[in-house]
Design a protein around this motif. Structure first.
Motif, PDB file in Angstrom:
ATOM      1  N   HIS A 168     -31.561   2.878 -26.190  1.00 59.49           N
ATOM      2  CA  HIS A 168     -32.957   3.278 -26.007  1.00 59.49           C
ATOM      3  C   HIS A 168     -33.355   4.310 -27.061  1.00 59.49           C
ATOM      4  O   HIS A 168     -32.535   4.706 -27.911  1.00 59.49           O
ATOM      5  N   LEU A 169     -34.605   4.753 -26.989  1.00 59.93           N
ATOM      6  CA  LEU A 169     -35.121   5.658 -28.009  1.00 59.93           C
ATOM      7  C   LEU A 169     -34.467   7.034 -27.959  1.00 59.93           C
ATOM      8  O   LEU A 169     -34.450   7.755 -28.955  1.00 59.93           O
TER       9      LEU A 169
ATOM     10  N   ASN B 216     -33.096   8.608 -31.308  1.00 60.73           N
ATOM     11  CA  ASN B 216     -33.491   9.955 -31.702  1.00 60.73           C
ATOM     12  C   ASN B 216     -32.279  10.852 -31.919  1.00 60.73           C
ATOM     13  O   ASN B 216     -32.198  11.589 -32.911  1.00 60.73           O
TER      14      ASN B 216
ATOM     15  N   VAL C 128     -35.891  13.390 -26.618  1.00 66.57           N
ATOM     16  CA  VAL C 128     -36.538  12.261 -25.951  1.00 66.57           C
ATOM     17  C   VAL C 128     -35.883  12.086 -24.584  1.00 66.57           C
ATOM     18  O   VAL C 128     -34.667  11.921 -24.490  1.00 66.57           O
TER      19      VAL C 128
ATOM     20  N   ALA D  46     -34.863  10.044 -22.077  1.00 65.01           N
ATOM     21  CA  ALA D  46     -34.586   8.643 -21.728  1.00 65.01           C
ATOM     22  C   ALA D  46     -33.132   8.520 -21.323  1.00 65.01           C
ATOM     23  O   ALA D  46     -32.261   9.163 -21.896  1.00 65.01           O
TER      24      ALA D  46
ATOM     25  N   LYS E  17     -36.043   0.927 -13.793  1.00 66.94           N
ATOM     26  CA  LYS E  17     -37.437   0.599 -14.057  1.00 66.94           C
ATOM     27  C   LYS E  17     -37.616  -0.913 -14.230  1.00 66.94           C
ATOM     28  O   LYS E  17     -38.567  -1.509 -13.717  1.00 66.94           O
TER      29      LYS E  17
ATOM     30  N   ASP F 108     -43.098  -0.462 -16.136  1.00 67.00           N
ATOM     31  CA  ASP F 108     -43.217  -0.456 -17.597  1.00 67.00           C
ATOM     32  C   ASP F 108     -42.243   0.554 -18.193  1.00 67.00           C
ATOM     33  O   ASP F 108     -42.213   1.713 -17.804  1.00 67.00           O
ATOM     34  N   MET F 109     -41.392   0.110 -19.115  1.00 71.61           N
ATOM     35  CA  MET F 109     -40.432   1.017 -19.751  1.00 71.61           C
ATOM     36  C   MET F 109     -40.522   0.899 -21.268  1.00 71.61           C
ATOM     37  O   MET F 109     -39.611   1.301 -21.972  1.00 71.61           O
ATOM     38  N   THR F 110     -41.626   0.333 -21.772  1.00 66.52           N
ATOM     39  CA  THR F 110     -41.730   0.071 -23.208  1.00 66.52           C
ATOM     40  C   THR F 110     -41.691   1.344 -24.039  1.00 66.52           C
ATOM     41  O   THR F 110     -41.266   1.322 -25.190  1.00 66.52           O
ATOM     42  N   GLU F 111     -42.145   2.469 -23.456  1.00 67.45           N
ATOM     43  CA  GLU F 111     -42.156   3.714 -24.219  1.00 67.45           C
ATOM     44  C   GLU F 111     -40.754   4.287 -24.409  1.00 67.45           C
ATOM     45  O   GLU F 111     -40.553   5.220 -25.185  1.00 67.45           O
ATOM     46  N   LEU F 112     -39.763   3.731 -23.713  1.00 62.39           N
ATOM     47  CA  LEU F 112     -38.393   4.250 -23.776  1.00 62.39           C
ATOM     48  C   LEU F 112     -37.465   3.405 -24.641  1.00 62.39           C
ATOM     49  O   LEU F 112     -36.329   3.805 -24.894  1.00 62.39           O
TER      50      LEU F 112
ATOM     51  N   HIS G 133     -39.152  -1.543 -29.738  1.00 64.10           N
ATOM     52  CA  HIS G 133     -39.944  -2.727 -29.394  1.00 64.10           C
ATOM     53  C   HIS G 133     -39.097  -3.995 -29.378  1.00 64.10           C
ATOM     54  O   HIS G 133     -39.196  -4.818 -28.453  1.00 64.10           O
TER      55      HIS G 133
END
Length: 211
Positions: free
Chosen positions: A13-14, A18, A172, A174, A182, A188-192, A195
């Protein structure tokens, strides 16, 4: 300098990205190797296949020239003990500094790892802090922190092992376990997620059961 970032990456994940980017930037690394484990010694075995985890990892790092994958733990039978991987790396690189990147939660439990006292003799431990986390160590691990901690990155570059460094920077919030929950709840977990990783999870219907 050799830099290793181990984990299940289930999914990547992000927060992972990061953490790796901050390490590369602050430590002026040419390459950081993600080292996915097969059978974690301290966690449950991933519920999805190694192939899926590797495919997502490849997608997540494909546009960063400083990132690569070390497959040694997936190619080894049995539990993925960090000690074994670091022993192999040290045998391959007798005098090169080795950096082992971990999160604060892992560092706080380092004294529960298999032969952790040998691990810290084979590499430098570099710790990254997630939001809401703090260093909480006691006993032998606290003693190690007192003697090994440095704020000077040159100490890592000019010694093969034995130092402890805490990374500071953008954080971040996450965690893979929260992301899996989720997805299971259809949140919705797209922000974590990167893409491409989110697309891969949706395409292959991953994490949609709690098994």
């Amino acid at each position: 300098m050799i830099a290793i970032f181990g984990g299940t990456f289930d999914p990547i994940h992000l927060g992972h990205i990061n953490m790796a980017e901050q390490c590369v930037q602050q430590c002026s690394l040419d390459t950081l190797y993600f080292m996915p484990c097969a059978i974690p010694a301290h966690k449950a075995k991933p519920g999805i296949s190694d192939e899926h985890r590797i495919n997502m990892l490849k997608l997540a790092i494909e546009n960063n020239p400083h990132f690569a994958i070390d497959y040694r733990e997936l190619n080894r039978e049995g539990a993925s003990y960090s000690l074994l991987s670091l022993q192999e790396l040290r045998a391959e690189n007798p005098s090169t500094p080795i950096m082992f990147l971990i999160g604060m939660d892992s560092f706080n439990n380092l004294d529960k790892w298999f032969k952790w006292q040998e691990i810290v003799k084979l590499c430098h431990i570099v710790v990254y802090q997630r939001p809401g986390q703090s260093c909480q160590v006691m006993g032998e691990l606290a003693d190690y922190k007192t003697h090994a901690e440095t704020g000077d990155l040159h100490q890592l570059a000019h010694n093969p092992a034995g130092k402890l460094f805490f990374l500071n920077g953008l954080q971040v919030d996450a965690a893979s376990s929260k992301i899996r929950k989720k997805i299971l709840l259809d949140d919705d977990m797209t922000e974590l997620l990167p893409h491409s990783v989110g697309q891969y999870i949706a395409q292959h219907h991953l994490y949609q059961t709690d098994e």
